[in-house]
Write a protein that holds these residues in place. Structure first.
Motif, short mmCIF file in Angstrom:
data_model
loop_
_atom_site.label_atom_id
_atom_site.label_comp_id
_atom_site.label_asym_id
_atom_site.label_seq_id
_atom_site.Cartn_x
_atom_site.Cartn_y
_atom_site.Cartn_z
N ALA A 134 67.24 -23.63 95.66
CA ALA A 134 66.46 -24.54 94.83
C ALA A 134 67.27 -24.88 93.58
N ARG A 135 67.18 -26.14 93.20
CA ARG A 135 67.84 -26.58 91.97
C ARG A 135 67.06 -27.75 91.40
N SER A 136 66.47 -27.52 90.26
CA SER A 136 65.71 -28.56 89.55
C SER A 136 64.67 -29.23 90.44
N GLY A 137 63.98 -28.44 91.24
CA GLY A 137 62.92 -28.96 92.10
C GLY A 137 63.38 -29.41 93.47
N GLN A 138 64.69 -29.53 93.66
CA GLN A 138 65.22 -29.93 94.96
C GLN A 138 65.49 -28.67 95.78
N VAL A 139 64.89 -28.60 96.95
CA VAL A 139 64.99 -27.41 97.79
C VAL A 139 65.79 -27.75 99.05
#
Length: 97
Positions: A56-61
Motif C-alpha cells: 500500500a502506498r498513499s491509498g493505492q494497493v
C-alpha cells in the motif's frame, strides 16, 4: 515468468521503502496499517493469503501472488476496495497450480 515476478516484487518493495515526498493528510492510516487492513478484510472474505503480498502506498494497493481458486482473485480485489482509505487496487493475483 519467475524473473518478471521477482522484478515486480523488487520494484514494489523499493517503492514502499522510499520516503514519501508529500504527506497525505487525508489518510489516518499509515501504508503498513492500510496493507494490514486489506489483508484482514481479504482473510475475512475467505481469500487464502499464504502466497499473497499486499503493498500500500498513499491509498493505492497492489495485490501480487497467487490464490488457490480463480474466484478468490476477484474476491480479493472486492474486499480490498471495501477498506476505508483504499483509493485504487492493482490486482496482479493469479490462480496457482
Amino acid at each position: 515468468m519467475k524473473k518478471a515476478i521477482a522484478t515486480t516484487l523488487a520494484l514494489l518493495i523499493a517503492g514502499t521503502i522510499a520516503p514519501v515526498a508529500v504527506a497525505d493528510t487525508d489518510s489516518s492510516m499509515s501504508d503498513g496499517q492500510l496493507a494490514h487492513a486489506v489483508r484482514v478484510s481479504a482473510a475475512r472474505s475467505g481469500v487464502s493469503l499464504s502466497h499473497v503480498f499486499v503493498f500500500a502506498r498513499s491509498g493505492q494497493v497492489t495485490l501480487i501472488g497467487w490464490v488457490p481458486e480463480r474466484t478468490q482473485v476477484a474476491l480479493a480485489e472486492r474486499s480490498a476496495t471495501s477498506v476505508d482509505g483504499v483509493t485504487s487496487v492493482n490486482n496482479l493475483l493469479s490462480r496457482g497450480r
